[in-house]
Scaffold this motif. Structure first.
Motif, PDB file in Angstrom:
ATOM      1  N   ARG A   1       0.840  -1.204   0.000  1.00 40.51           N
ATOM      2  CA  ARG A   1       0.000   0.000   0.000  1.00 40.51           C
ATOM      3  C   ARG A   1       0.876   1.255   0.000  1.00 40.51           C
ATOM      4  NH1 ARG A   1      -4.008   0.568  -2.034  1.00 40.51           N
ATOM      5  NH2 ARG A   1      -4.611   2.266  -0.700  1.00 40.51           N
ATOM      6  N   ARG A   2       1.956   1.236   0.802  1.00 35.15           N
ATOM      7  CA  ARG A   2       2.861   2.379   0.860  1.00 35.15           C
ATOM      8  C   ARG A   2       3.518   2.607  -0.496  1.00 35.15           C
ATOM      9  NH1 ARG A   2       8.056   3.757   1.492  1.00 35.15           N
ATOM     10  NH2 ARG A   2       8.786   1.613   1.437  1.00 35.15           N
ATOM     11  N   LEU A   3       3.969   1.541  -1.133  1.00 36.74           N
ATOM     12  CA  LEU A   3       4.590   1.664  -2.447  1.00 36.74           C
ATOM     13  C   LEU A   3       3.589   2.133  -3.492  1.00 36.74           C
ATOM     14  CD1 LEU A   3       6.874  -1.496  -2.460  1.00 36.74           C
ATOM     15  CD2 LEU A   3       7.568   0.892  -2.204  1.00 36.74           C
TER      16      LEU A   3
ATOM     17  N   GLN B   1       1.714   6.384  -7.033  1.00 38.31           N
ATOM     18  CA  GLN B   1       0.640   7.301  -7.448  1.00 38.31           C
ATOM     19  C   GLN B   1       1.110   8.754  -7.340  1.00 38.31           C
ATOM     20  OE1 GLN B   1      -2.102   6.066  -8.696  1.00 38.31           O
ATOM     21  NE2 GLN B   1      -2.983   8.046  -9.147  1.00 38.31           N
ATOM     22  N   GLU B   2       1.837   9.085  -6.268  1.00 37.48           N
ATOM     23  CA  GLU B   2       2.347  10.450  -6.112  1.00 37.48           C
ATOM     24  C   GLU B   2       3.330  10.798  -7.231  1.00 37.48           C
ATOM     25  OE1 GLU B   2       4.026  10.597  -2.215  1.00 37.48           O
ATOM     26  OE2 GLU B   2       2.074  10.833  -1.242  1.00 37.48           O
ATOM     27  N   ARG B   3       4.218   9.856  -7.567  1.00 39.32           N
ATOM     28  CA  ARG B   3       5.164  10.106  -8.655  1.00 39.32           C
ATOM     29  C   ARG B   3       4.452  10.280  -9.984  1.00 39.32           C
ATOM     30  NH1 ARG B   3       8.923   5.468  -7.298  1.00 39.32           N
ATOM     31  NH2 ARG B   3       9.784   6.193  -5.357  1.00 39.32           N
ATOM     32  N   LEU B   4       3.421   9.476 -10.203  1.00 37.70           N
ATOM     33  CA  LEU B   4       2.650   9.577 -11.438  1.00 37.70           C
ATOM     34  C   LEU B   4       1.971  10.937 -11.537  1.00 37.70           C
ATOM     35  CD1 LEU B   4       1.611   8.103 -13.965  1.00 37.70           C
ATOM     36  CD2 LEU B   4      -0.301   7.295 -12.573  1.00 37.70           C
ATOM     37  N   GLU B   5       1.364  11.396 -10.442  1.00 35.27           N
ATOM     38  CA  GLU B   5       0.717  12.711 -10.438  1.00 35.27           C
ATOM     39  C   GLU B   5       1.748  13.822 -10.644  1.00 35.27           C
ATOM     40  OE1 GLU B   5      -1.372  12.863  -6.763  1.00 35.27           O
ATOM     41  OE2 GLU B   5      -2.924  11.454  -7.427  1.00 35.27           O
TER      42      GLU B   5
ATOM     43  N   GLU C   1       4.583  13.583 -12.251  1.00 37.44           N
ATOM     44  CA  GLU C   1       4.990  13.521 -13.661  1.00 37.44           C
ATOM     45  C   GLU C   1       3.923  14.150 -14.559  1.00 37.44           C
ATOM     46  OE1 GLU C   1       7.356  12.754 -16.908  1.00 37.44           O
ATOM     47  OE2 GLU C   1       7.875  12.544 -14.806  1.00 37.44           O
ATOM     48  N   GLN C   2       2.663  13.897 -14.253  1.00 37.76           N
ATOM     49  CA  GLN C   2       1.586  14.485 -15.047  1.00 37.76           C
ATOM     50  C   GLN C   2       1.567  16.002 -14.900  1.00 37.76           C
ATOM     51  OE1 GLN C   2      -1.847  12.386 -13.607  1.00 37.76           O
ATOM     52  NE2 GLN C   2      -1.636  10.735 -15.105  1.00 37.76           N
ATOM     53  N   ARG C   3       1.795  16.496 -13.681  1.00 50.77           N
ATOM     54  CA  ARG C   3       1.852  17.945 -13.477  1.00 50.77           C
ATOM     55  C   ARG C   3       3.011  18.554 -14.254  1.00 50.77           C
ATOM     56  NH1 ARG C   3       0.481  16.626  -8.035  1.00 50.77           N
ATOM     57  NH2 ARG C   3       2.678  16.638  -7.468  1.00 50.77           N
ATOM     58  N   ARG C   4       4.164  17.873 -14.228  1.00 52.74           N
ATOM     59  CA  ARG C   4       5.335  18.363 -14.957  1.00 52.74           C
ATOM     60  C   ARG C   4       5.068  18.391 -16.462  1.00 52.74           C
ATOM     61  NH1 ARG C   4       9.819  16.650 -17.504  1.00 52.74           N
ATOM     62  NH2 ARG C   4       9.343  14.448 -17.267  1.00 52.74           N
ATOM     63  N   GLU C   5       4.456  17.350 -16.973  1.00 54.31           N
ATOM     64  CA  GLU C   5       4.126  17.313 -18.399  1.00 54.31           C
ATOM     65  C   GLU C   5       3.132  18.413 -18.770  1.00 54.31           C
ATOM     66  OE1 GLU C   5       2.782  13.407 -19.315  1.00 54.31           O
ATOM     67  OE2 GLU C   5       4.782  12.521 -19.126  1.00 54.31           O
ATOM     68  N   GLU C   6       2.172  18.672 -17.893  1.00 56.75           N
ATOM     69  CA  GLU C   6       1.193  19.733 -18.154  1.00 56.75           C
ATOM     70  C   GLU C   6       1.880  21.098 -18.190  1.00 56.75           C
ATOM     71  OE1 GLU C   6      -2.250  21.589 -19.084  1.00 56.75           O
ATOM     72  OE2 GLU C   6      -1.892  19.432 -19.041  1.00 56.75           O
TER      73      GLU C   6
END
Length: 89
Positions: free
Chosen positions: A41-43, A48-52, A54-59
């Motif tokens: 669950r921790r991983l 999920q945090e890294r994915l979000e 990355e999405q913010r950076r791409e945006e």
């Protein structure tokens, strides 16, 4: 008591240590399973945090590219208007 081929004797001092070991192993297995579940669950939360992130950076990069494209387009329009004015003279 007999369950299948396993003969379970009632509680006595003779079978106390094997039962204690068996209960300890079962408890250790349950604790191990819970710790693996919590770690997964921790991983998952970290992933999920890294994915979000990355999405913010791409945006942000997408917005910057759009802004630069608009600036270039405005410059081209201005230069084409200037060229048209120069051409008309």
């Amino acid at each position: 008591m007999q369950i299948g081929i396993i003969n379970i004797l009632p509680w006595s001092w003779r079978n106390f240590i094997p039962r204690l070991i068996a209960i300890g192993l079962v408890l250790a297995w349950v604790v191990w399973g819970i710790s693996i579940w919590r770690e997964s669950r921790r991983l998952e939360v970290l992933r999920q945090e890294r994915l979000e992130q990355e999405q913010r950076r791409e945006e942000i990069l997408r917005r910057e590219a759009e802004y630069k494209r608009r600036v270039r387009q405005d410059q081209m329009i201005r230069s084409s208007v200037q060229n048209a004015v120069d051409y008309a003279r």
